[in-house]
Structure formats: structure tokens, C-alpha cells
Design a protein around this motif. Structure first.
Motif, PDB file in Angstrom:
ATOM      1  N   GLY A   1       0.834  -1.213   0.000  1.00 14.25           N
ATOM      2  CA  GLY A   1       0.000   0.000   0.000  1.00 14.25           C
ATOM      3  C   GLY A   1       0.861   1.253   0.000  1.00 14.25           C
ATOM      4  O   GLY A   1       0.607   2.197  -0.750  1.00 14.25           O
ATOM      5  N   GLY A   2       1.915   1.232   0.821  1.00 17.11           N
ATOM      6  CA  GLY A   2       2.825   2.376   0.917  1.00 17.11           C
ATOM      7  C   GLY A   2       3.521   2.649  -0.404  1.00 17.11           C
ATOM      8  O   GLY A   2       3.584   3.780  -0.865  1.00 17.11           O
ATOM      9  N   ILE A   3       4.006   1.570  -1.047  1.00 17.36           N
ATOM     10  CA  ILE A   3       4.708   1.730  -2.336  1.00 17.36           C
ATOM     11  C   ILE A   3       3.723   2.283  -3.377  1.00 17.36           C
ATOM     12  O   ILE A   3       4.041   3.206  -4.125  1.00 17.36           O
ATOM     13  CB  ILE A   3       5.307   0.376  -2.805  1.00 17.36           C
ATOM     14  N   PHE A   4       2.520   1.716  -3.383  1.00 16.69           N
ATOM     15  CA  PHE A   4       1.504   2.152  -4.340  1.00 16.69           C
ATOM     16  C   PHE A   4       1.196   3.637  -4.131  1.00 16.69           C
ATOM     17  O   PHE A   4       1.160   4.433  -5.072  1.00 16.69           O
ATOM     18  CB  PHE A   4       0.239   1.315  -4.144  1.00 16.69           C
ATOM     19  N   PHE A   5       1.028   4.007  -2.853  1.00 22.98           N
ATOM     20  CA  PHE A   5       0.690   5.393  -2.521  1.00 22.98           C
ATOM     21  C   PHE A   5       1.806   6.347  -2.945  1.00 22.98           C
ATOM     22  O   PHE A   5       1.567   7.386  -3.540  1.00 22.98           O
ATOM     23  CB  PHE A   5       0.441   5.499  -1.016  1.00 22.98           C
ATOM     24  N   LEU A   6       3.060   5.935  -2.636  1.00 26.33           N
ATOM     25  CA  LEU A   6       4.196   6.820  -2.933  1.00 26.33           C
ATOM     26  C   LEU A   6       4.524   6.891  -4.418  1.00 26.33           C
ATOM     27  O   LEU A   6       5.095   7.869  -4.877  1.00 26.33           O
ATOM     28  CB  LEU A   6       5.440   6.365  -2.160  1.00 26.33           C
ATOM     29  N   SER A   7       4.162   5.828  -5.158  1.00 22.99           N
ATOM     30  CA  SER A   7       4.548   5.843  -6.571  1.00 22.99           C
ATOM     31  C   SER A   7       3.455   6.422  -7.478  1.00 22.99           C
ATOM     32  O   SER A   7       3.582   6.388  -8.685  1.00 22.99           O
ATOM     33  CB  SER A   7       4.941   4.445  -7.030  1.00 22.99           C
ATOM     34  N   ARG A   8       2.396   6.913  -6.843  1.00 15.52           N
ATOM     35  CA  ARG A   8       1.359   7.554  -7.669  1.00 15.52           C
ATOM     36  C   ARG A   8       1.973   8.749  -8.380  1.00 15.52           C
ATOM     37  O   ARG A   8       2.775   9.475  -7.793  1.00 15.52           O
ATOM     38  CB  ARG A   8       0.210   8.055  -6.775  1.00 15.52           C
ATOM     39  N   PRO A   9       1.610   8.967  -9.646  1.00 11.29           N
ATOM     40  CA  PRO A   9       2.212  10.111 -10.325  1.00 11.29           C
ATOM     41  C   PRO A   9       1.852  11.414  -9.627  1.00 11.29           C
ATOM     42  O   PRO A   9       0.710  11.603  -9.201  1.00 11.29           O
ATOM     43  CB  PRO A   9       1.623  10.045 -11.735  1.00 11.29           C
ATOM     44  N   ALA A  10       2.853  12.262  -9.495  1.00 11.38           N
ATOM     45  CA  ALA A  10       2.619  13.546  -8.834  1.00 11.38           C
ATOM     46  C   ALA A  10       1.757  14.423  -9.737  1.00 11.38           C
ATOM     47  O   ALA A  10       1.791  14.265 -10.955  1.00 11.38           O
ATOM     48  CB  ALA A  10       3.959  14.211  -8.582  1.00 11.38           C
ATOM     49  N   PRO A  11       0.966  15.316  -9.166  1.00 13.31           N
ATOM     50  CA  PRO A  11       0.137  16.168 -10.016  1.00 13.31           C
ATOM     51  C   PRO A  11       1.021  17.038 -10.906  1.00 13.31           C
ATOM     52  O   PRO A  11       2.082  17.493 -10.482  1.00 13.31           O
ATOM     53  CB  PRO A  11      -0.632  17.025  -9.005  1.00 13.31           C
TER      54      PRO A  11
END
Lengths: 206, 147
Positions: free
Chosen positions: A23-33
Motif C-alpha cells: 500500500g505504501g509503495i503504491f501510494f508513494l509511486s502515484r504520479p505527482a500532479p
């Protein structure tokens, strides 16, 4: 092998950990706006290249940060090689742990007042290990700046507000380390210096 | 009284298990930085200096790989203790923890005196190993008392 209640409990801990990590990796690797060039480029920031170009590269940097120093030649080459298709802007992001970052930023702005921002910028990065207040005063002399005007702007922190505004803007755009690059409004995650070349080349080809 | 000791032993084993998982996660993250040669997120610049130092590759082995193996084995052993009460398991845990403490002690010394930079993750891992070692001793003491 028969699992005891305790074994099942420990397996549960592993599962929860795995879920949290994924979950943490997924959250952190979301493309930045992504932002637009206009949002990140300010009219009074120092720019290089073609100001009418479709592509913009903005660097949030700290004059004392070693990583910024190691990126400096790379950035210079990329901007030079693509000067017709790219506008590059330098924005300040002096970090608290670097004592000389603020004085250097103030000195670069004071030099900019006399049209020599980039000369001071290059000189600081090329001699980063010698950075000190004395060095900055001597740099102004070496670059042929009007001493009186330079010292007035530098010592009176004339451009403090501008640098502070860059810092505030940087935080707003999600800058948390230096150097941080935005290419066409998108924050770049660079793993090596050559990644910068690749990213710029790809953006220009589009 | 015996019930209390049993419960304490169980809780201590759980703590070592969780600390081992934390150790594995830290080691995987730092090892990823070592292998991919990418920067490691750190509160200071120590991690980068340490990552690039040849001292971080004793006998050609990246230091976080040693940590990863050590913590992984500790995790397996503490898990095995939930199935078997064999004293050998506890002795193996202690042996690894002793090696671990010596290893982190040596590496912290190397960081301070040779590399002249301290990597936050290594410091956290060193502390983690020290706690595991102390708990390991406590578990061994309890085991001996109930024998």
C-alpha cells in the motif's frame, strides 16, 4: 507440521506488513500532479534558452547542496544542447542545513541585478567547495561587478523576499529535496544524471 | 507464575519477530539503493556517502545484504519457535544476534572513523539489532529459569 495459534498470529503480522508495504509503495509511486509551465515559471526568475519554447525545465536548487553541484554540468549541457526548444529557469530552494545556501542565493540575485546572475551561478557551482561569505564577495570582484551596488544588495538582503517566495512555491509544488526538476510542469524522478537528458529529449520529440 | 513466564516468553518472541521484519524492510530498501545505485532517502547526506564508500562492500558483499540475510534468518527462527520449543532455535537466534551486534558495531565504527559519515538507516538497524540481542539474552535467561 501443525500450526499453533501463535504461528497463525505471526503469519497474520507478516500479511499485515506486506499489505502495508505494498500500500505504501503504491501510494508513494502515484504520479505527482502536473502543473503548467506558467504556474511554475515566474516572470522574474532567471531563464536561459528560448523563452518562447513549448518546453520548460525548472530547477529548484540550493547552491551548497552537493547533488545540485554534481547536476550542474549536466544541466548546463542539456540547456545548451536544446537552447532553441527549451526554456530553463533557476529557482531558489536553500535548505536550512546548508549555512552558505542563503548567502549564495542572495549573492546570485545581487549579481543578477547587474545582469550577471548566470555568471555568478556558474562560478558558485564550479567552486562550490570554497563557498563562504568571503568567497562570494571576492566572486563579485572577479566577475567585474560594481562592488558598491553588489554589496548593498547582498548585505541588505534585497532579494530575500524573492528567495522566500521561491521556497514557498517550491513547497507548494511538492519540492522536498534538491535539486528538483520540473519538466513541462511534471516533477521528474531522476535516478541518474543521464535520466535528465533522456527526459528532455523525449519531451522535445513529442 | 509459570503462566506469566510463558506469556512473557511469547511476547518477547513476538517482539523479536516484528523487529526482524522491520530489519528486513530496512535492509531491502537500502540494498535496492546499493544495487540500483540510486539515492537513499535519508535525514542527512550520510546514506549517500556511506553507499558510495568501498568500506560498505566488505569482501565485495554490500553491507545491507548481510543485514537482509541476518534479519531474514532471525524472522524464520522466531517463527519456528511458535511451532517448536527446541532450545537449539533460541541458541541459533542468540548466535545470530551476537554476530549481528558485532557486525553493526564494526560497521558503525567504520562509518564514524573511516567513512566519516553515518547513514541513518544503518544506525536504526544497529539499534534494532542491539535490542534483538538484549531480548535474546532475556529469552535465554527465562528459558534457563524454567528448565
Amino acid at each position: 507440521m501443525k500450526l499453533s495459534g501463535e504461528s497463525k498470529f505471526l503469519i497474520g503480522i507478516v500479511l499485515v506488513t506486506v499489505i502495508l508495504v505494498i500500500g505504501g509503495i503504491f501510494f508513494l509511486s502515484r504520479p505527482a500532479p502536473a502543473f503548467t509551465c506558467q504556474e511554475i515559471l515566474t516572470s522574474d526568475s532567471y531563464k536561459k534558452g528560448n523563452e518562447k519554447a513549448r518546453n520548460c525545465l525548472i530547477e529548484f536548487s540550493d547552491f551548497q547542496c552537493p547533488a545540485c553541484g554534481s547536476f550542474y554540468p549536466q544541466v548546463k549541457n542539456v540547456v545548451e544542447d536544446n537552447k532553441d526548444n527549451l526554456v530553463f529557469a533557476y529557482r531558489h530552494f536553500p535548505l536550512d542545513q546548508h549555512e552558505q545556501a542563503w548567502p549564495a542565493a542572495l549573492a546570485a540575485e545581487a549579481a543578477g541585478e547587474q545582469g550577471k546572475f548566470w555568471e555568478m551561478h556558474d562560478y558558485i557551482f564550479e567552486n562550490q567547495e570554497n563557498l563562504s561569505e568571503q568567497f562570494l564577495l571576492e566572486a563579485a570582484e572577479k566577475l567585474g561587478l560594481d562592488k558598491e551596488n553588489f554589496e548593498a544588495a547582498y548585505k541588505e538582503k534585497k532579494y530575500q523576499d524573492k528567495i522566500n517566495r521561491d521556497l514557498t512555491d517550491g513547497r507548494k509544488f511538492g519540492v522536498d529535496a534538491t535539486p528538483t526538476f520540473f519538466l513541462n510542469g511534471k516533477k521528474l524522478n531522476l535516478f541518474s544524471r543521464t535520466d535528465l537528458d533522456k527526459a528532455v529529449e523525449e519531451a522535445i520529440k513529442k | 507464575m509459570a503462566e506469566n513466564i510463558k506469556l512473557t516468553k511469547k511476547v518477547l518472541n513476538r517482539i523479536v519477530f516484528i523487529l526482524s521484519i522491520i530489519g528486513v524492510i530496512i535492509a531491502v530498501y537500502v540494498l535496492y539503493g546499493f544495487i540500483k545505485k540510486t539515492s537513499i532517502v535519508c535525514v542527512n547526506e550520510g546514506c549517500e556517502i556511506v553507499r558510495k564508500s568501498p568500506y560498505s562492500y566488505p569482501l565485495g558483499i554490500p553491507v545491507p545484504l548481510v543485514g537482509l540475510i541476518g534479519y531474514f534468518v532471525l524472522m524464520i527462527l522466531t517463527f519456528a519457535r511458535s511451532v517448536s520449543q527446541d532450545l537449539k532455535l533460541l541458541k541459533a537466534i542468540l548466535a545470530i544476534a551476537v554476530f549481528g551486534v558485532l557486525f553493526v558495531g564494526w560497521f558503525t565504527y567504520t562509518e564514524i572513523f573511516y567513512i566519516k559519515a553515518v547513514c541513518t538507516w544503518c544506525a536504526i538497524s544497529a539499534l534494532n539489532m542491539l535490542i534483538i540481542f538484549i531480548i535474546g539474552l532475556k529469552m535465554y535467561q527465562l528459558e534457563r529459569r524454567t528448565k
